[in-house]
Scaffold this motif. Structure first.
Motif, mmCIF file in Angstrom:
data_model
loop_
_atom_site.group_PDB
_atom_site.id
_atom_site.type_symbol
_atom_site.label_atom_id
_atom_site.label_comp_id
_atom_site.label_asym_id
_atom_site.label_seq_id
_atom_site.Cartn_x
_atom_site.Cartn_y
_atom_site.Cartn_z
ATOM 1 N N VAL A 165 0.865 -1.174 0.000
ATOM 2 C CA VAL A 165 0.000 0.000 0.000
ATOM 3 C C VAL A 165 0.901 1.224 0.000
ATOM 4 C CG1 VAL A 165 -1.801 1.264 1.223
ATOM 5 C CG2 VAL A 165 -1.805 -1.244 1.270
ATOM 6 N N THR A 171 -7.754 2.929 -2.047
ATOM 7 C CA THR A 171 -8.197 1.566 -2.274
ATOM 8 C C THR A 171 -9.691 1.549 -1.996
ATOM 9 O OG1 THR A 171 -6.048 0.679 -1.623
ATOM 10 C CG2 THR A 171 -7.921 -0.843 -1.573
ATOM 11 N N CYS A 184 -8.034 -1.389 -6.514
ATOM 12 C CA CYS A 184 -6.768 -1.178 -5.818
ATOM 13 C C CYS A 184 -6.059 0.109 -6.183
ATOM 14 C CB CYS A 184 -5.806 -2.315 -6.135
ATOM 15 S SG CYS A 184 -6.356 -3.908 -5.631
ATOM 16 N N GLY A 185 -5.456 0.736 -5.176
ATOM 17 C CA GLY A 185 -4.400 1.708 -5.240
ATOM 18 C C GLY A 185 -4.388 2.804 -6.267
#
Length: 196
Positions: A165, A171, A184-185
């Motif tokens: 992370v 997220t 995600c991310g």
């Protein structure tokens, strides 16, 4: 009803730059600047919450948020390892570090195990999914975000350490009736200057 939980990792602080377990050190000037620059890329229309760590609260403030406290999102408690680097610990307590990294139920530091963290964060998430829905923007420590992903997707807890992370990323978990989806991310970045 569907709930969208957008987890934002904090800007880097003194502990993260020194590769130490967080000891509630403040953000440094560079981290605060990065968070302020990312504020314009935040999704709107969400209720904001922040984990109790200083870097999460300071990141939220630099992002222009006025979050409610979220004690259930507190960082992984590492007991007597707090403030120390993993390199230092690996040199002084190699067996304890190896056990901690290999066994999600281990807590040789006297703090919280990864299993305990995943259960705690999972309880927080499931409480939201059983509520009245909506959008929640939560500034939370990287370990908490990893635990949320492990719980939401039903991943084996051993993968916890394999999830990275990065600072100031988003997220996104969308859930309803015990089922979660993950995005995600996405980096939070300052908008590009207008051409012209």
């Amino acid at each position: 009803m569907t709930v969208r939980v957008m987890l934002i990792s904090p800007a880097p602080g003194l502990a993260s730059r020194a590769a130490r377990f967080d000891d509630d050190a403040p953000l440094d000037e560079a981290g605060t600047r990065r968070a302020r620059a990312a504020a314009a890329s935040l999704p709107g229309g969400a209720r904001a919450v922040a984990a109790p760590s200083r870097r999460c609260r300071e990141t939220a403030a630099a992002l222009g948020l006025d979050p409610a406290p979220a004690p259930g999102l507190r960082d992984l408690e590492v007991g007597r390892w707090r403030g120390r680097s993993l390199e230092e610990l690996a040199a002084g307590e190699p067996e304890a570090v190896a056990a901690w990294l290999a066994d999600p139920g281990a807590a040789p530091h006297g703090g919280e195990s990864v299993l305990d963290l995943v259960a705690r964060v999972g309880g927080w998430l499931d409480g939201l999914a059983g509520g009245d829905g909506g959008r929640i923007l939560a500034v939370a420590d990287p370990a908490v975000i990893r635990a949320a992903a492990v719980h939401a997707l039903g991943l084996p807890p051993a993968v916890f350490w394999r999830l990275d992370v990065a600072p100031l990323t988003l997220t996104e978990l969308t859930g309803r009736a015990g089922r979660w989806n993950l995005r995600c991310g996405r980096p939070l970045t300052a908008p590009a200057p207008a051409a012209g």
